[in-house]
Design an enzyme around this catalytic site. Structure first.
Site, PDB file in Angstrom:
ATOM      1  N   ASP A 153       0.821  -1.226   0.000  1.00 44.92           N
ATOM      2  CA  ASP A 153       0.000   0.000   0.000  1.00 44.92           C
ATOM      3  C   ASP A 153       0.848   1.265   0.000  1.00 44.92           C
ATOM      4  O   ASP A 153       0.424   2.307   0.497  1.00 44.92           O
ATOM      5  CB  ASP A 153      -0.952   0.027   1.206  1.00 44.92           C
ATOM      6  CG  ASP A 153      -1.776  -1.235   1.341  1.00 44.92           C
ATOM      7  OD1 ASP A 153      -2.449  -1.595   0.358  1.00 44.92           O
ATOM      8  OD2 ASP A 153      -1.728  -1.871   2.407  1.00 44.92           O
TER       9      ASP A 153
ATOM     10  N   HIS B  94      -3.830  -1.467  -6.852  1.00 38.91           N
ATOM     11  CA  HIS B  94      -3.055  -0.294  -7.255  1.00 38.91           C
ATOM     12  C   HIS B  94      -4.011   0.815  -7.693  1.00 38.91           C
ATOM     13  O   HIS B  94      -4.739   0.673  -8.669  1.00 38.91           O
ATOM     14  CB  HIS B  94      -2.080  -0.663  -8.376  1.00 38.91           C
ATOM     15  CG  HIS B  94      -0.998  -1.589  -7.917  1.00 38.91           C
ATOM     16  ND1 HIS B  94      -0.040  -2.109  -8.761  1.00 38.91           N
ATOM     17  CD2 HIS B  94      -0.708  -2.076  -6.686  1.00 38.91           C
ATOM     18  CE1 HIS B  94       0.776  -2.881  -8.063  1.00 38.91           C
ATOM     19  NE2 HIS B  94       0.378  -2.876  -6.811  1.00 38.91           N
TER      20      HIS B  94
ATOM     21  N   GLN C 219       2.202  -5.869  -3.481  1.00 35.92           N
ATOM     22  CA  GLN C 219       2.413  -5.957  -2.042  1.00 35.92           C
ATOM     23  C   GLN C 219       3.687  -5.182  -1.641  1.00 35.92           C
ATOM     24  O   GLN C 219       3.980  -4.168  -2.245  1.00 35.92           O
ATOM     25  CB  GLN C 219       2.475  -7.416  -1.565  1.00 35.92           C
ATOM     26  CG  GLN C 219       1.145  -8.146  -1.604  1.00 35.92           C
ATOM     27  CD  GLN C 219       0.858  -8.799  -2.931  1.00 35.92           C
ATOM     28  OE1 GLN C 219       1.698  -9.442  -3.534  1.00 35.92           O
ATOM     29  NE2 GLN C 219      -0.347  -8.621  -3.410  1.00 35.92           N
TER      30      GLN C 219
END
Length: 431
Positions: free
Chosen positions: A14, A42, A225
């Site tokens: 994130d 995304h 990730q």
């Protein structure tokens, strides 16, 4: 000769990779996803319009860019088609831009059912997966019983393999988890219907990537990730099931490691984490709530609230090591606007007062506490700033301090969600 640039997260995911990939794709001919699945999220904001991608590389929103899903990605045919149709509804010509490796392991309905059944059985000890079948699909790959995208293009082969693996997984579902079995015919029919839509996009992606390199074109490799979720180097067992670090670029796309020219690590100006697992700098006070609210810290895939904390320079130094990071991109700097003081974790200390390095597993984090250095904040807004000279003095001092702590230059600074709200000090493709 063109450049091969890897963009990956250096925290627990994130970090804002989607925006950065979209920004840098302007200088690339091809964008390659090399690991993960549709557990990634995304988020791109272009001219105020928000788009969330889960499988398709972030470069798809730029014309004349080839987007590749490499062999390291676990592919849900259903999720991919949903994403293609959603983008096509917005006028994006996905099918002519997207290429798929036939070696992608498939995520099928029984993987999702297994994932969710396991998390339910773990109770309070759950890992915090997205429940989308990622882990079970990677398990099948390593156990050499998984079905791959190439199998979907041959009905008899697919049906034969599906029957064998479904017998195995249905036994686990019914006898161990006491759940209903997955229906063979339904899985087969749905897969065959989607197969014909995906067939034109399937090709030898390894040769495609190497031909692009030989032609002198730039290639961007997009990670999903974050490095601290890596199956080998992350906070095990609270990790994902793939290699999220730079080494995964080679295995997940077929490009040799000697051809990787630059690794850009993405990091927030603070730290977040979704789900369970160690988080030394996590905040449970008004500062944590401030970061969550101002940073809109909710997962793009699951909608779960993210845990928030101060910047962890120890964790980032570890990420720099395991990725051979060339330069950093600092995102969400504007979220820190208005804070009187900002803390940075510069070390870990054990309960007996000994300074220690990054623990190798989650148990090691239970016996440490963070060592902080306080820095002055700034009252001025950094939102939308496009030149380093226009940042507040204390914001520039904060950036310099992070560079000193990590030993890596900060080459890009994101000051807002839009692709234009960015300070580029060094473009990996151009400088």
């Amino acid at each position: 000769m063109g450049k091969n640039v890897v963009v990956l997260g250096t925290q627990w995911g994130d970090e804002g990779k989607g925006k950065v990939v979209d920004l840098l794709t302007e200088s690339a001919a091809t964008v390659v996803r090399f690991q993960g699945g549709h557990n990634a999220g995304h988020t791109l904001v272009i001219d105020g319009e928000k788009t969330v991608l889960h499988l398709i590389p972030s470069g798809v929103l730029r014309a004349d860019k080839t987007c590749v899903i490499g062999n390291g990605v676990v592919l849900s045919p259903e999720a991919l088609m949903d994403e293609i149709r959603e983008l096509e509804a917005k006028g994006v010509p996905v099918r002519e831009r997207l290429r798929l490796s036939p070696a992608c392991p498939l995520i099928l309905p029984y993987h999702v059912r297994l994932d969710q059944a396991r998390e339910k059985a773990r109770g309070i000890a759950k890992i915090g997966t997205t429940g989308r079948g990622i882990g079970p699909a990677y398990e099948d790959k390593v156990a050499r019983r998984g079905l791959r995208l190439g199998d979907m293009l041959h009905r008899e082969r697919f049906a034969s393999k599906l029957g064998e693996v479904l017998d195995y997984h249905n036994f686990v579902l019914t006898q161990y988890h006491h759940e209903a079995p997955v229906d063979f015919q339904r899985v087969l029919d749905e897969a065959m219907e989607i197969a014909e839509e995906l067939r034109p996009m399937v090709c030898d992606t390894v040769s495609l990537v190497h031909d692009t390199r030989k032609a002198g074109e730039n290639i961007l490799f997009e990670g999903a990730q974050g490095s601290l979720l890596d199956i080998d180097h992350g906070t095990y067992p609270y990790v994902t099931s793939s290699n999220t670090t730079a080494g995964g670029t080679a295995t997940g796309s077929g490009v040799g490691p000697l051809y990787l020219d630059y690794v850009l690590g993405i990091t927030k100006a603070y730290t977040t984490r979704v789900g369970s697992g160690p988080f030394p700098t996590e905040l449970f006070d008004e500062f944590g709530r401030h970061l969550a609210e101002k940073g809109h810290e909710f997962g793009a895939t699951t909608g779960r609230a993210r845990r928030c904390g101060w910047f962890d320079a120890v964790a980032l130094r570890h990420a720099v090591q395991i990725n051979s990071v060339s330069g950093l991109c600092l995102t969400k700097l504007d979220v820190l606007d208005g804070l009187e003081n900002i803390r940075v974790c510069i070390g870990y200390r054990s309960k007996d007062g000994e300074t220690i390095d990054t623990p190798v597993d989650s148990e090691g984090y239970e016996v440490i506490e963070p060592l902080y250095q306080d820095l002055p904040g700034w009252s001025e807004s950094t939102l939308g700033v496009k030149r380093i000279e226009d940042l507040p003095n204390n914001a520039r001092a904060y950036i310099s301090f992070l560079e000193e702590q990590t030993g890596v230059p900060i080459d890009i600074i994101s000051t807002g969600p839009d692709r234009n709200e960015t300070i580029v000090l060094r473009n990996p493709f151009l400088d």
